[in-house]
Motif scaffolding. Structure first.
Motif, short mmCIF file in Angstrom:
data_model
loop_
_atom_site.label_atom_id
_atom_site.label_comp_id
_atom_site.label_asym_id
_atom_site.label_seq_id
_atom_site.Cartn_x
_atom_site.Cartn_y
_atom_site.Cartn_z
N GLU A 119 0.75 -1.55 0.22
CA GLU A 119 -0.13 -0.12 -0.05
C GLU A 119 0.81 1.46 -0.27
OE1 GLU A 119 -3.41 2.67 -0.30
OE2 GLU A 119 -3.16 0.89 -0.94
N ASN A 120 1.70 1.17 1.49
CA ASN A 120 2.76 2.59 0.98
C ASN A 120 3.37 2.17 -0.01
OD1 ASN A 120 2.16 3.34 3.74
ND2 ASN A 120 4.16 2.74 4.58
N ARG A 121 4.13 1.95 -1.10
CA ARG A 121 4.34 1.45 -2.68
C ARG A 121 3.83 2.05 -3.30
NH1 ARG A 121 6.43 -3.42 -2.13
NH2 ARG A 121 5.12 -4.49 -3.63
N ASN A 128 2.12 6.69 -6.80
CA ASN A 128 1.34 7.88 -6.55
C ASN A 128 1.48 9.47 -7.02
OD1 ASN A 128 -0.26 5.66 -7.86
ND2 ASN A 128 -1.85 5.69 -6.21
N TYR A 129 2.11 9.05 -5.81
CA TYR A 129 2.86 10.62 -5.49
C TYR A 129 3.97 10.78 -6.90
CZ TYR A 129 5.65 14.44 -3.85
OH TYR A 129 6.34 15.58 -3.25
N ASP A 161 2.14 16.92 -8.98
CA ASP A 161 2.43 17.73 -7.44
C ASP A 161 4.09 17.71 -7.00
OD1 ASP A 161 -0.20 18.37 -6.97
OD2 ASP A 161 -0.21 17.07 -4.76
N PHE A 162 4.50 16.33 -7.98
CA PHE A 162 6.04 15.92 -7.57
C PHE A 162 6.78 16.73 -8.53
CE2 PHE A 162 9.24 13.39 -9.51
CZ PHE A 162 10.42 13.33 -8.45
N GLN A 163 6.71 17.14 -10.03
CA GLN A 163 6.87 18.05 -11.20
C GLN A 163 6.88 19.09 -10.08
OE1 GLN A 163 5.97 17.19 -14.96
NE2 GLN A 163 6.21 15.18 -15.08
#
Length: 315
Positions: A175-177, A182-183, A188-190
């Motif tokens: 789930e954390n992976r 997704n992030y 948002d990451f860009q």
């Protein structure tokens, strides 16, 4: 049109050739380029990568290969009276976004071009030794930046995942992976990447005495513009950080921290210099994928594709 080669293009060009053979080949390439009105220009980042290996022991393959590659690069992009050099991203973006001549980086570009000029004129150990302090400083800059990247990414991973080991995030937590990926693939990451790059540049300009004051709206607009303009570079960063969940992506091996310089070189993709489009020649698979993901018709070619493009077979 302008063309610029990455470091591996020049190193592959001189591979298994004597210096005279390599010079003959680059002259043939220049002749074909002239017919198509293509202007070769050197990339400062590529020059720094090649010069770094001139700090290696003089009897090593890396030293000999890069000494020849440096000469061929200068012969490709310069002559006895001038050399053609594309701006570093820090120079280019300082002018484009803040209308500031980034003198520190301009001076760096000129100094590197001048070293290559001297090496091209007198390609011997004595010439290299005459610039050993500058070459050592370039190598220290390259290796320090790469080690800082590895250390910072490792620290980030340990903060995100207390069970982080073997350079693999969230080994037992799907789930954390999923959330992490997704992030990394999100806008948002860009945005965060663009913001970090622009903030770092502003800090460097502040150190030179420039004062830059921006409203929040101006900052948002600059981040948006950066994301749109440098999508190829951002795509490579997305790929790089996504590998941290795939298992054993050790940044201290397989030259993976070279990503830093590939990311900078990709800043040329889709751009122009003095109104002329820039074609990047690199056989790096991930750089090609990142560029074509941004624009399938972007001007990027492998070394063999480029020779075919100018009408020259690779023999």
């Amino acid at each position: 049109m302008i063309v610029t080669f990455d470091s591996n293009a020049y190193r592959n060009l001189v591979l298994n050739l004597t210096l005279d053979e390599a010079k003959k080949k680059i002259q043939e390439i220049k002749n074909f380029e002239r017919e198509k009105k293509i202007i070769p220009m050197m990339c400062t980042t590529v020059a720094m990568e090649l010069l770094t290996h001139l700090a290696d022991p003089h009897n090593t393959r890396s030293f000999k290969s890069c000494l020849n590659a440096c000469q061929v690069m200068y012969m490709h992009c310069g002559n006895s009276s001038e050399f053609r050099l594309l701006p570093l991203p820090e120079t280019q973006i300082a002018k484009e976004y803040f209308n500031i001549e980034n003198q520190k980086f301009i001076d760096t570009q000129i100094a590197i071009g001048q070293i290559l000029f001297e090496i091209s004129n007198s390609p011997c150990v004595n010439t290299v030794n005459a610039y050993r302090e500058t070459i050592a400083a370039i190598k220290n800059f390259i290796t320090s930046a790469e080690q800082t990247l590895a250390d910072q990414v490792e620290c980030m991973c340990k903060n995100l995942d207390p069970g982080f080991s073997n350079w693999t995030l969230f080994i037992t937590n799907k789930e954390n992976r999923r959330k992490y990926l997704n992030y990394i693939h999100s806008e948002d990451f860009q945005n965060a990447t663009a913001s970090a790059y622009l903030c770092a540049l502003v800090m460097k300009l502040h150190e030179q005495g420039y004062k830059i004051e921006l409203t929040e709206e101006q900052i948002r607009n600059q981040i948006k513009t950066y994301r749109e303009s440098y999508q190829a570079s951002l795509n490579l960063r997305v790929w790089f950080f996504s590998q941290l969940v795939n298992g054993g992506f050790d940044l201290n091996s397989n030259s993976r921290t070279n990503f830093l310089w590939d990311e900078l070189i990709l800043h040329f993709v889709g751009r122009k210099c003095n109104g002329d489009e820039i074609l990047l020649v690199t056989s790096d698979k991930k750089m090609n994928e990142a560029a074509k993901k941004a624009n399938q018709n972007v001007l990027i070619k492998t070394y063999d594709e480029y020779l075919n493009y100018i009408g020259m077979s690779n023999k």
